[in-house]
Design a protein around this motif. Structure first.
Motif, mmCIF file in Angstrom:
data_model
loop_
_atom_site.group_PDB
_atom_site.id
_atom_site.type_symbol
_atom_site.label_atom_id
_atom_site.label_comp_id
_atom_site.label_asym_id
_atom_site.label_seq_id
_atom_site.Cartn_x
_atom_site.Cartn_y
_atom_site.Cartn_z
ATOM 1 N N LEU A 326 -11.251 -4.489 -5.424
ATOM 2 C CA LEU A 326 -12.193 -3.373 -5.468
ATOM 3 C C LEU A 326 -11.474 -2.030 -5.294
ATOM 4 O O LEU A 326 -10.566 -1.897 -4.464
ATOM 5 N N ALA A 327 -11.913 -1.052 -6.045
ATOM 6 C CA ALA A 327 -11.344 0.295 -5.922
ATOM 7 C C ALA A 327 -11.596 0.864 -4.528
ATOM 8 O O ALA A 327 -10.804 1.674 -4.032
ATOM 9 N N PHE A 328 -12.690 0.459 -3.888
ATOM 10 C CA PHE A 328 -12.964 0.908 -2.529
ATOM 11 C C PHE A 328 -11.854 0.466 -1.581
ATOM 12 O O PHE A 328 -11.377 1.248 -0.744
ATOM 13 N N ILE A 329 -11.418 -0.766 -1.705
ATOM 14 C CA ILE A 329 -10.378 -1.301 -0.821
ATOM 15 C C ILE A 329 -9.028 -0.664 -1.122
ATOM 16 O O ILE A 329 -8.324 -0.211 -0.207
ATOM 17 N N THR A 330 -8.641 -0.609 -2.385
ATOM 18 C CA THR A 330 -7.347 0.000 -2.729
ATOM 19 C C THR A 330 -7.338 1.485 -2.393
ATOM 20 O O THR A 330 -6.295 2.034 -2.020
ATOM 21 N N ASP A 334 -4.415 3.615 -0.234
ATOM 22 C CA ASP A 334 -3.583 4.709 -0.755
ATOM 23 C C ASP A 334 -4.184 6.094 -0.528
ATOM 24 O O ASP A 334 -3.611 7.106 -0.941
ATOM 25 N N GLY A 335 -5.346 6.140 0.136
ATOM 26 C CA GLY A 335 -5.950 7.422 0.471
ATOM 27 C C GLY A 335 -6.725 8.069 -0.649
ATOM 28 O O GLY A 335 -7.233 9.187 -0.484
ATOM 29 N N SER A 336 -6.880 7.398 -1.786
ATOM 30 C CA SER A 336 -7.548 8.003 -2.931
ATOM 31 C C SER A 336 -9.063 7.871 -2.877
ATOM 32 O O SER A 336 -9.762 8.468 -3.711
ATOM 33 N N LEU A 337 -9.603 7.106 -1.937
ATOM 34 C CA LEU A 337 -11.041 6.911 -1.850
ATOM 35 C C LEU A 337 -11.730 8.230 -1.506
ATOM 36 O O LEU A 337 -11.304 8.958 -0.589
#
Length: 522
Positions: A326-330, A334-337
């Motif tokens: 999930l993009a939420f987890i990644t 990496d701080g991109s959320l």
């Protein structure tokens, strides 16, 4: 059975805590299930040929496939007739399998004539299967030849593709182009000559000899690789033992990569299957072995808690993989959320934890022991405490939560827990509560080491450094899996389904924040 090698061959419960996979005795996804192809004839009574091969492959952990070389009218008393389809059709069957499926091992049994053997030979030449076991159906136990001399020559040519050949004593003599021998040292010597002639490992079998001890040996051109002895089992249930053993060895070698260990494990399994074969009560002649005897015994014995933990954790491997992707987890790592997405998550997490705390309190009220009552009660208190600290760090004023409504993912999850508490037992409820412990720390502890130092979400990630997280979730896993081991099979199945559904809700809970913020930005 002996083997003689001859030559080297707690109560502090933070919110949404969980143990790592390792703490539950798991090791991650199970190894690839070996895909094993049987090329052989049929047995309508199910004890030999392809039917026995498929049972052996499945019983030893493989996925069985079958290419039919002959339709055999036989039963436990003997063969009546054999029908062979056209050789072109045999080739089509082989190509249909290998054009679509990666094959890890092949077991070859009955090939009626030279034309059939040549078809399989050419297929092996272009397919290059990693492991090939040949059980040469050449001579019956009675001594009658089953194939003619041209087929024997063709089989000899095909053996260049084989890794292991498993002849009976008369077949060993045919391959050696010598007279049959009976004494065990002579069998070993003949097997060694066959191994040298065809550059193949040979399974020398000693079941024909008299006495209460049976010897078998794995023989190479250099000599005995490993020799095994076992007690003779006096029974009439020996139909299909050669087929069953060779296909089991092929399957186990695909898992281990070792011929000696594969043979040892196959012999243990087959001995159990032979010993319990009479319970099947199939036929009036030489009956079949019970290929699933060990499985039946395990099914009758409740699994241990560690087995349940492994099965359940592996059973949600797909959900865990989807969470990791999930993009939420990644984005947390990496701080991109986007902060708006994380704030949405924390608001919903706080709303969720309020209901989760009530369910933990319900579990405490239903618990059969004082220690379990104390554990779930402590968890209920810890879930409420989780609304402060980290949540307040990002949300500022927690009153924002009081004005918020539950999002669909939160509603779905809390409704599932409430329905379980209302309609089912204590055992099923705690199974439904477990993923909130287990998954969160598994995700958090794996994210933390790879997180960039300046990610704004480090205060949230760093909470997983607290050892009480894993201690508490280890305790939760112990309670739930012990309860599952001690209950009946029907309740255990409901526990598993509740656990799996909660895991799916966890995935949905993680996925929703970015979906919501994306829809608001449109």
């Amino acid at each position: 059975m002996t083997r003689t090698p001859e030559t080297p061959a707690s109560t502090s419960v933070p919110p949404r805590a969980a143990a790592t996979h390792a703490s539950a005795g798991g090791t991650g996804l199970a190894a690839q299930i070996p895909r094993v192809l049987s090329i052989a004839g049929t047995d309508p009574t199910g004890g030999a040929g392809i039917q026995a091969d498929l049972k052996s492959i499945a019983a030893n952990g493989g996925y069985g496939m079958a290419v039919v070389t002959a339709l055999v009218a036989q039963n436990t008393r003997g063969v009546r007739s054999v029908h062979t389809p056209p050789a072109d059709f045999l080739a089509e069957q082989l190509d249909a399998v290998s054009d679509d499926v990666v094959i890890d091992a092949v077991k070859i049994g009955m090939l009626a004539n030279a034309e059939y053997i040549d078809v399989v030979d050419r297929w092996l030449e272009r397919t290059r299967v990693p492991a090939v076991v040949v059980d040469p159906v050449m001579v019956a136990t009675s001594g009658d030849r089953l194939i003619d001399s041209s087929a024997e020559e063709a089989l000899g040519r095909m053996l260049r593709h084989a890794d292991l050949v498993t002849p009976n004593v008369p077949e060993l003599a045919v391959l050696a182009k010598e007279a049959p021998v009976r004494a065990w040292p002579e069998v070993i010597a003949q097997a060694r000559r066959v191994a040298e002639r065809y550059d193949v490992l040979v399974l020398a079998k000693g079941g024909h000899s008299a006495g209460d001890v049976v010897r078998d040996a794995l023989v190479s051109a250099s000599g005995v690789v490993a020799e095994f002895t076992s007690a003779r089992i006096h029974t009439a249930n020996t139909h299909g033992t050669g087929c069953s053993l060779s296909s089991a060895i092929a399957t186990l070698h695909a898992q281990t990569g070792e011929w000696a260990s594969a043979l040892e494990r196959a012999k243990h399994w087959l001995a159990d299957s032979i010993r319990l074969g009479s319970r099947l009560n199939v036929g009036t002649g030489n009956g079949p072995v019970d290929h699933f005897a060990s499985l039946r015994r395990r099914a009758a014995t409740p699994p241990a808690p560690a087995e349940i933990a492994e099965q359940w954790w592996t059973g949600i491997a797909d959900v865990r993989t989807d969470i990791d992707d999930l993009a939420f987890i990644t984005g947390l790592v990496d701080g991109s959320l986007e902060m708006d997405a994380f704030r949405h998550y924390l608001v919903q997490d706080t709303l969720y934890l309020r209901d989760y705390s009530r369910m933990l309190a319900t579990a405490s009220a239903l618990a059969p022991t004082t220690s379990e009552q104390e554990f779930w009660a402590s968890g209920a208190q810890g879930a409420l405490a989780g609304e402060s600290a980290v949540h307040a760090h990002f949300l500022g004023d927690l009153s924002i939560v009081d004005a918020a409504s539950k999002a669909p993912a939160t509603v779905g999850y809390t409704d599932h827990l409430a329905a379980t508490a209302a309609r089912d037992s204590y055992a099923v409820l705690i199974a439904a509560l477990l993923p909130c412990y287990w998954i969160y720390v598994d995700v958090g502890t794996r994210m933390l080491p790879s997180a960039v130092a300046d990610t704004p979400y480090m205060p949230w990630l760093s909470t997983y450094e607290d050892p009480t997280f894993s201690d508490a979730s280890t305790r939760a896993i112990e309670i739930v899996t012990r309860c599952a081991a001690e209950t009946d099979a029907a309740t255990r199945e409901r526990m598993w389904r509740a656990f799996r559904l909660s895991a799916e809700h966890e995935l949905r809970f993680f996925a929703e924040p970015l979906e919501v913020t994306a829809s608001l930005s449109r």
